[in-house]
Design a protein around this motif. Structure first.
Motif, PDB file in Angstrom:
ATOM      1  N   TYR A 234      30.199  30.106 -20.855  1.00  0.00           N
ATOM      2  CA  TYR A 234      30.990  29.380 -19.857  1.00  0.00           C
ATOM      3  C   TYR A 234      31.568  30.319 -18.812  1.00  0.00           C
ATOM      4  CZ  TYR A 234      34.303  26.312 -17.628  1.00  0.00           C
ATOM      5  OH  TYR A 234      34.989  25.595 -16.683  1.00  0.00           O
ATOM      6  N   THR A 235      32.164  31.424 -19.251  1.00  0.00           N
ATOM      7  CA  THR A 235      32.762  32.335 -18.278  1.00  0.00           C
ATOM      8  C   THR A 235      31.695  32.977 -17.396  1.00  0.00           C
ATOM      9  OG1 THR A 235      32.819  34.031 -20.021  1.00  0.00           O
ATOM     10  CG2 THR A 235      34.858  32.820 -19.586  1.00  0.00           C
ATOM     11  N   ALA A 236      30.527  33.245 -17.978  1.00  0.00           N
ATOM     12  CA  ALA A 236      29.435  33.782 -17.158  1.00  0.00           C
ATOM     13  C   ALA A 236      28.985  32.750 -16.132  1.00  0.00           C
ATOM     14  CB  ALA A 236      28.270  34.191 -18.048  1.00  0.00           C
ATOM     15  N   ALA A 237      28.901  31.486 -16.550  1.00  0.00           N
ATOM     16  CA  ALA A 237      28.497  30.421 -15.627  1.00  0.00           C
ATOM     17  C   ALA A 237      29.499  30.247 -14.495  1.00  0.00           C
ATOM     18  CB  ALA A 237      28.326  29.111 -16.385  1.00  0.00           C
ATOM     19  N   CYS A 238      30.761  30.583 -14.752  1.00  0.00           N
ATOM     20  CA  CYS A 238      31.792  30.509 -13.712  1.00  0.00           C
ATOM     21  C   CYS A 238      31.734  31.694 -12.758  1.00  0.00           C
ATOM     22  CB  CYS A 238      33.176  30.437 -14.349  1.00  0.00           C
ATOM     23  SG  CYS A 238      33.547  28.860 -15.139  1.00  0.00           S
ATOM     24  N   GLY A 239      30.871  32.672 -13.064  1.00  0.00           N
ATOM     25  CA  GLY A 239      30.717  33.823 -12.191  1.00  0.00           C
ATOM     26  C   GLY A 239      31.679  34.954 -12.470  1.00  0.00           C
ATOM     27  N   LEU A 240      32.326  34.927 -13.624  1.00  0.00           N
ATOM     28  CA  LEU A 240      33.284  35.987 -13.951  1.00  0.00           C
ATOM     29  C   LEU A 240      32.555  37.266 -14.348  1.00  0.00           C
ATOM     30  CD1 LEU A 240      35.889  33.987 -16.071  1.00  0.00           C
ATOM     31  CD2 LEU A 240      35.911  34.461 -13.621  1.00  0.00           C
ATOM     32  N   GLY A 241      33.141  38.397 -14.009  1.00  0.00           N
ATOM     33  CA  GLY A 241      32.590  39.673 -14.415  1.00  0.00           C
ATOM     34  C   GLY A 241      32.771  39.889 -15.900  1.00  0.00           C
ATOM     35  N   GLY A 243      34.241  42.082 -17.651  1.00  0.00           N
ATOM     36  CA  GLY A 243      35.589  42.408 -18.096  1.00  0.00           C
ATOM     37  C   GLY A 243      36.520  41.216 -18.150  1.00  0.00           C
ATOM     38  N   GLN A 244      36.164  40.149 -17.458  1.00  0.00           N
ATOM     39  CA  GLN A 244      36.995  38.932 -17.445  1.00  0.00           C
ATOM     40  C   GLN A 244      36.443  37.828 -18.339  1.00  0.00           C
ATOM     41  OE1 GLN A 244      39.927  39.121 -15.896  1.00  0.00           O
ATOM     42  NE2 GLN A 244      39.296  41.211 -15.413  1.00  0.00           N
ATOM     43  N   GLN A 245      35.373  38.118 -19.043  1.00  0.00           N
ATOM     44  CA  GLN A 245      34.776  37.104 -19.917  1.00  0.00           C
ATOM     45  C   GLN A 245      35.448  37.170 -21.293  1.00  0.00           C
ATOM     46  OE1 GLN A 245      30.492  37.462 -19.919  1.00  0.00           O
ATOM     47  NE2 GLN A 245      30.365  37.353 -17.690  1.00  0.00           N
ATOM     48  N   HIS A 246      36.575  36.486 -21.396  1.00  0.00           N
ATOM     49  CA  HIS A 246      37.302  36.461 -22.660  1.00  0.00           C
ATOM     50  C   HIS A 246      38.048  35.134 -22.774  1.00  0.00           C
ATOM     51  CE1 HIS A 246      41.058  37.225 -20.450  1.00  0.00           C
ATOM     52  NE2 HIS A 246      40.375  38.160 -19.790  1.00  0.00           N
ATOM     53  N   ALA A 248      41.072  34.271 -23.273  1.00  0.00           N
ATOM     54  CA  ALA A 248      42.394  34.066 -22.682  1.00  0.00           C
ATOM     55  C   ALA A 248      42.343  33.903 -21.162  1.00  0.00           C
ATOM     56  CB  ALA A 248      43.310  35.233 -23.042  1.00  0.00           C
ATOM     57  N   HIS A 249      41.166  33.909 -20.568  1.00  0.00           N
ATOM     58  CA  HIS A 249      41.059  33.755 -19.117  1.00  0.00           C
ATOM     59  C   HIS A 249      41.453  32.333 -18.718  1.00  0.00           C
ATOM     60  CE1 HIS A 249      39.436  33.773 -15.044  1.00  0.00           C
ATOM     61  NE2 HIS A 249      39.385  35.095 -15.139  1.00  0.00           N
ATOM     62  N   HIS A 250      42.050  32.215 -17.533  1.00  0.00           N
ATOM     63  CA  HIS A 250      42.505  30.889 -17.082  1.00  0.00           C
ATOM     64  C   HIS A 250      41.348  29.912 -16.881  1.00  0.00           C
ATOM     65  CE1 HIS A 250      46.517  32.262 -16.929  1.00  0.00           C
ATOM     66  NE2 HIS A 250      46.373  33.055 -15.885  1.00  0.00           N
ATOM     67  N   ALA A 251      40.153  30.421 -16.602  1.00  0.00           N
ATOM     68  CA  ALA A 251      38.995  29.525 -16.497  1.00  0.00           C
ATOM     69  C   ALA A 251      38.740  28.831 -17.832  1.00  0.00           C
ATOM     70  CB  ALA A 251      37.752  30.303 -16.069  1.00  0.00           C
ATOM     71  N   CYS A 252      38.933  29.559 -18.924  1.00  0.00           N
ATOM     72  CA  CYS A 252      38.782  28.950 -20.251  1.00  0.00           C
ATOM     73  C   CYS A 252      39.901  27.954 -20.520  1.00  0.00           C
ATOM     74  CB  CYS A 252      38.764  30.032 -21.333  1.00  0.00           C
ATOM     75  SG  CYS A 252      37.376  31.176 -21.207  1.00  0.00           S
ATOM     76  N   ASP A 253      41.104  28.269 -20.049  1.00  0.00           N
ATOM     77  CA  ASP A 253      42.206  27.322 -20.220  1.00  0.00           C
ATOM     78  C   ASP A 253      41.893  25.995 -19.545  1.00  0.00           C
ATOM     79  OD1 ASP A 253      43.648  29.198 -21.633  1.00  0.00           O
ATOM     80  OD2 ASP A 253      44.888  29.809 -19.929  1.00  0.00           O
TER      81      ASP A 253
END
Length: 394
Positions: A234-241, A243-246, A248-253
């Motif tokens: 999911y975080t990769a699909a959002c275009g996150l780098g 280091g931000q694919q975790h 606790a990221h707000h995209a996951c929230d």
């Protein structure tokens, strides 16, 4: 009287169909135990003692590296790792699986191991498999074939059996998968359920700009029992780098909040994602990974996600440390508030029936996972567990 009976009856009759649809769509919470986690094990790594081995490896890691827990909590965690280390296990034929040339053989062999676990009394409370996604025709065919081989070798699925359907991008995929399981049920007589993995952006917002999950749940009907979040896809699909694919990221929230609102009242359970920071290496590295995992599990619990993924046996240490600590910290307060509510006493907090439902659910979850005993909860609340279940299902 300003409003006469016939007028009121005529107007409110228009609500009967609305009430019927709402009752069908939102039947309320699903009763029974929910596992605190799902452990993913690649199919080619599954063996005759896998659930026990995960517990043994977790205990060795705990003994070797330690973790800063109080004596009571540490002993509760150790007892859990000795008696029921894995609550839910998914035999993985998707991202975690790396032997496509032997998938037929692995499907048949893994099904045999699952049967053996139940015969030997070491099976997890819940179990199942994750097939390949329906992303492409080739993956679709491979996923269906693996499922067919696995189920044929397994025979009637054991209690708590569930199938994980990954990388969903459309309601049509869910509908087709539900229809496939309907065919299996008609021909073999086995009722089958599945969980949808929410790990694509299209599973959150569809091509029309609408929230997708309500349509996904509707497409699968009563066979859909869970929504499992996939952190990294999911975080990769959002275009996150990277280091931000975790978790606790707000995209996951955002994705979790959509899942939560969409599933509320449907009986479909939620599971959070995983941490890929694995507790391996020297003690310093293991402790750093444990701190990350512990914090993420606590954060998930505070967000109302009471289940999550575990990818490595040593993560069981911090899974149960976080879960047990969370429930034991709130045990006395929750019990006191529920007892006050049940007695209709003035306890300084005016709780609503919905809060009593949440309090009872939390106490029941604590008992289910072993964070507290039934005797502790009964003594603290003055209520039998059947009373708690009655509150929970109201």
């Amino acid at each position: 009287m300003i409003l006469d009976g016939p007028t009121v009856a005529t107007l409110t009759a228009r609500l009967s169909e609305v009430d019927r649809r709402r009752a069908a769509r939102y039947p309320g919470g699903r009763g029974g135990r929910q596992p605190v986690h799902t452990c993913y094990v690649p199919a080619n790594q599954v063996g005759p003692r896998t659930p026990v081995q995960w517990g043994e490896q977790a205990l060795r890691a705990f003994d070797e590296h330690g973790f800063d827990l109080g004596p009571d909590l540490a002993e509760r965690v150790r007892a859990k790792l000795r008696t029921e280390p894995v609550e839910d296990l998914r035999i993985d034929f998707e991202d975690g699986y790396g032997a496509p040339d032997t998938e037929d053989e692995d499907a048949e062999r893994a099904a045999g191991h699952l049967t053996r676990w139940h015969a030997d009394g070491i099976a997890p409370f819940a179990s199942g498999l994750r097939i390949k996604s329906f992303d492409t025709p080739a993956l679709t065919r491979r996923g269906i074939r693996t499922l067919d081989i696995f189920l044929s070798a397994l025979g009637e699925p054991p209690p708590g059996f569930v199938i994980t359907f990954p990388k969903v991008t459309s309601a049509e995929q869910v509908s087709v998968f539900a229809d496939l399981l309907e065919v299996v049920e008609q021909r073999a007589g086995w009722p089958l359920t599945f969980e949808i993995q929410v790990e694509t952006t299209q599973a959150i917002v569809d091509a029309d700009g609408m929230l997708a999950i309500p349509r996904l749940i509707a497409a699968g009907g009563p066979r859909v029992v869970g929504l499992h979040f996939g952190t990294y896809d999911y975080t990769a699909a959002c275009g996150l780098g990277a280091g931000q694919q975790h978790l606790a990221h707000h995209a996951c929230d955002f994705a979790r909040h959509v899942m939560q609102v969409s599933a509320a009242g449907t009986g479909v359970r939620l599971s959070d994602g995983s941490s890929n920071v694995l507790p391996v290496g020297d003690t310093a590295a293991v402790l750093r990974a444990w701190q990350v995992h512990y914090g993420l599990v606590r954060r998930s619990l505070e967000h109302g996600f009471f289940q999550g993924w575990d990818l490595h046996p040593a993560q069981l240490v911090t899974r149960y440390a976080a879960v047990y600590g969370y429930y034991r910290e709130s045990l006395a307060g929750d019990a006191r508030r529920l007892a006050t509510y049940a007695a209709r006493a003035d306890g300084g907090i005016l709780d609503e029936p919905a809060t009593a439902q949440a309090l009872s659910a939390s106490l029941l979850r604590a008992v289910d996972c072993g964070a507290a005993t039934a005797e502790e909860v009964t003594q603290a609340t003055g209520l039998h567990l059947d009373d708690l279940r009655a509150y929970h299902l109201r």
